[in-house]
Enzyme design. Structure first.
Site, PDB file in Angstrom:
ATOM      1  N   ASP A  30       0.828  -1.209   0.000  1.00  0.00           N
ATOM      2  CA  ASP A  30       0.000   0.000   0.000  1.00  0.00           C
ATOM      3  C   ASP A  30       0.863   1.261   0.000  1.00  0.00           C
ATOM      4  OD1 ASP A  30       1.004  -0.138   2.562  1.00  0.00           O
ATOM      5  OD2 ASP A  30      -0.922   0.104   3.568  1.00  0.00           O
ATOM      6  N   GLU A  31       2.066   1.148  -0.538  1.00  0.00           N
ATOM      7  CA  GLU A  31       2.967   2.292  -0.600  1.00  0.00           C
ATOM      8  C   GLU A  31       3.095   2.804  -2.032  1.00  0.00           C
ATOM      9  OE1 GLU A  31       6.717   1.303   1.180  1.00  0.00           O
ATOM     10  OE2 GLU A  31       5.828   0.965   3.141  1.00  0.00           O
TER      11      GLU A  31
END
Length: 125
Positions: free
Chosen positions: A37-38
Site C-alpha cells: 500500500d505504498e
C-alpha cells in the site's frame, strides 16, 4: 482492507487511491505503486520543502473524501514521508531511504506527514 473486503476490495481502494493521487499532481510529476500500500511520487523542479509540504497537504485533503469500497464506506488514513534533494546528484536509493524513514515517523500519527531534507531533521507535523 483485505481482511474486511477481501483482496478485490483492497485492490479497488488501491486503484482509487492512485487516481486520487494523480488528481493532485502536476503533469510533469510521476506516481507509482511501490509495493503493498505504498506509493512513490517523483516531483522534479520543486522549490524546496515548502512545495513538498503543499503537495503533501493536497494528498491528505484528497484522501479525506469518503471511500466507497464495495458498498462499505470507510476512512482511509495516509501517512506521508517525503525527502527533498539538495542536488541533482543525490542517489535515488538515498531519497527512497529518507522518504521511507520519514513515512515511518509519520505513521505515529495517522494522516500526518514527515520530512527528511538536507536542512531539516524528520519531525512529525
Amino acid at each position: 482492507m483485505n481482511d474486511t473486503l477481501g483482496h478485490g476490495g483492497g485492490d479497488d481502494i488501491l486503484i482509487e487511491f492512485g487516481k486520487r493521487l494523480a488528481s493532485v499532481l502536476r503533469p510533469t510529476d510521476t506516481v507509482a505503486r511501490f509495493g503493498g500500500d505504498e506509493f512513490v511520487i517523483l516531483c522534479e523542479n520543486f522549490g524546496g520543502v515548502g512545495d513538498a509540504e503543499q503537495l503533501a497537504a493536497r494528498v491528505v485533503a484528497v484522501t479525506a473524501a469518503p471511500w466507497d469500497a464495495q458498498g462499505w464506506f470507510m476512512p482511509v488514513h495516509v501517512s506521508i514521508g517525503f525527502a527533498v534533494a539538495d542536488s541533482a546528484t543525490t542517489e535515488p536509493s538515498a531519497l527512497l531511504r529518507d522518504a521511507d524513514t520519514a513515512m515511518y515517523s509519520a505513521k505515529n500519527v495517522p494522516g500526518s506527514m514527515s520530512v527528511q531534507a538536507p536542512s531539516r531533521r524528520a519531525e512529525p507535523q
